[in-house]
Scaffold this active site. Structure first.
Site, short mmCIF file in Angstrom:
data_model
loop_
_atom_site.label_atom_id
_atom_site.label_comp_id
_atom_site.label_asym_id
_atom_site.label_seq_id
_atom_site.Cartn_x
_atom_site.Cartn_y
_atom_site.Cartn_z
N PRO A 1 0.84 -1.21 0.00
CA PRO A 1 0.00 0.00 0.00
C PRO A 1 0.87 1.26 0.00
O PRO A 1 1.88 1.32 0.69
CB PRO A 1 -0.78 -0.10 1.31
CG PRO A 1 -0.56 -1.47 1.83
CD PRO A 1 0.67 -2.01 1.21
N GLU A 2 0.47 2.24 -0.82
CA GLU A 2 1.18 3.51 -0.87
C GLU A 2 0.30 4.59 -0.27
O GLU A 2 -0.77 4.30 0.26
CB GLU A 2 1.53 3.84 -2.33
CG GLU A 2 2.38 2.76 -3.00
CD GLU A 2 2.77 3.12 -4.42
OE1 GLU A 2 2.89 4.33 -4.73
OE2 GLU A 2 2.95 2.20 -5.23
N HIS B 1 -4.33 -15.05 10.39
CA HIS B 1 -3.23 -14.07 10.45
C HIS B 1 -3.62 -12.77 11.15
O HIS B 1 -3.09 -11.71 10.83
CB HIS B 1 -2.67 -13.75 9.06
CG HIS B 1 -2.39 -14.97 8.23
ND1 HIS B 1 -1.39 -15.85 8.55
CD2 HIS B 1 -3.01 -15.46 7.13
CE1 HIS B 1 -1.39 -16.83 7.65
NE2 HIS B 1 -2.36 -16.62 6.79
N ARG C 1 1.78 -11.85 5.55
CA ARG C 1 3.22 -12.01 5.31
C ARG C 1 4.06 -11.41 6.42
O ARG C 1 5.28 -11.58 6.43
CB ARG C 1 3.59 -11.44 3.94
CG ARG C 1 2.96 -12.28 2.83
CD ARG C 1 3.41 -11.86 1.47
NE ARG C 1 4.85 -12.00 1.30
CZ ARG C 1 5.51 -11.57 0.24
NH1 ARG C 1 4.86 -10.95 -0.72
NH2 ARG C 1 6.81 -11.72 0.15
#
Ligand SMILES: [Zn+2]
Length: 274
Positions: free
Chosen positions: A2-3, A97, A116
């Site tokens: 994500p930016e 997660h 991740r």
């Protein structure tokens, strides 16, 4: 990853749904990579604190808190590659997660989910640091033209790599670097320090327009980005060069080229960008 627009979309969404509420309980998974501050310290800082505001600084989501006895603190959430910050009803099954759950006075939960585990959670005590968290670089949406031009002076790196350098401008990543260079008509391999004032000023304008437009459309959903409600963004439909290798340029029809700059895949139009 994500930016800026995706992080801002998530921060705004979580803010709207949770500000003013008190964090009543904190659960953490204890997975070491996720916690930049010790999980016990995070739980202690957050429990009983009121959420004043959730906003974005660079690529970090910042949660401004007021603790008991009016002490101020900040909870910092970096989404990393796959991190998601969701606001859920407590009866919605916990996604796999999940690494942190904040139970709120309004009954809902803020959940941090990260498959991740490149995301990072930490707390910032304003009594100890005095300064609010300001991020590693300058803010692309508010920097002045003169300061923007000064950032690149004398830099021998390609402009694409300089745009990705978070200690210069923070929040810009691969998608918005490629898209803004296309809109400014600048080749990604050009040496940053050799761009003239007109080019840099055009680049700043292009970057601002691209980032603001992307925020309006809820960000770009590539890989598994979703907003605070788990909804995908739509700016990927507006990409003119990013991930369009071999497809015709929307302006001139020349096939979009893909090269590597600073280790990152880079997309540009060989005719429109000089
Ligand atoms: Zn073109």
């Amino acid at each position: 990853m994500p930016e800026l627009p995706e992080v801002e979309t998530v921060a705004n969404g979580v803010h709207e749904r949770t500000h003013g509420q008190v964090i009543e309980a904190v659960w953490t998974s204890g997975k070491p990579q996720t916690f930049k501050s010790p999980p016990e310290e995070i739980a202690e800082t957050l429990t009983g604190a009121r959420i004043d505001k959730i906003h974005r600084v660079g690529k970090t989501i910042v949660c401004d808190l007021t603790q008991a006895e009016e002490e101020k603190a900040q909870f910092l959430i970096h989404l990393g590659m796959t991190g998601r910050l969701l606001v859920s009803e407590p009866d919605v099954p916990m996604p796999p997660h999940t690494h942190a759950v904040l139970t709120l006075s309004g009954g809902r939960e803020i959940r941090f989910v990260d498959a991740r585990r490149f995301g990072r959670l930490s707390v910032h005590h304003l009594a100890a640091h005095a300064e609010k968290y300001e991020g590693p670089g300058r803010e692309p949406l508010t920097i002045s033209v003169e300061d923007f031009i000064a950032l690149f002076r004398g830099r021998k790196t390609p402009i694409k790599a300089a745009l990705l350098n978070q200690s210069l401008l923070h929040g810009v990543g691969n998608i918005y670097a490629d898209e803004s260079l296309f809109r400014a008509g600048i080749r990604p391999r050009r040496q940053a320090g050799r761009l003239n004032r007109a080019e840099l000023s055009k680049l700043r304008e292009a970057l601002t327009v691209v980032l603001k437009h992307a925020i309006q459309l809820g960000g770009s959903s590539v890989s598994d980005y979703v907003d605070a409600d788990g909804v995908r963004g739509f700016f990927q439909l507006e990409h003119k060069v990013y991930s369009r290798t071999g497809k015709p340029c929307v302006v001139c029809g020349t096939p979009i080229k893909k090269i590597t700059v600073g280790g990152r895949s880079t997309h540009f139009c060989p005719a429109c960008q000089k």
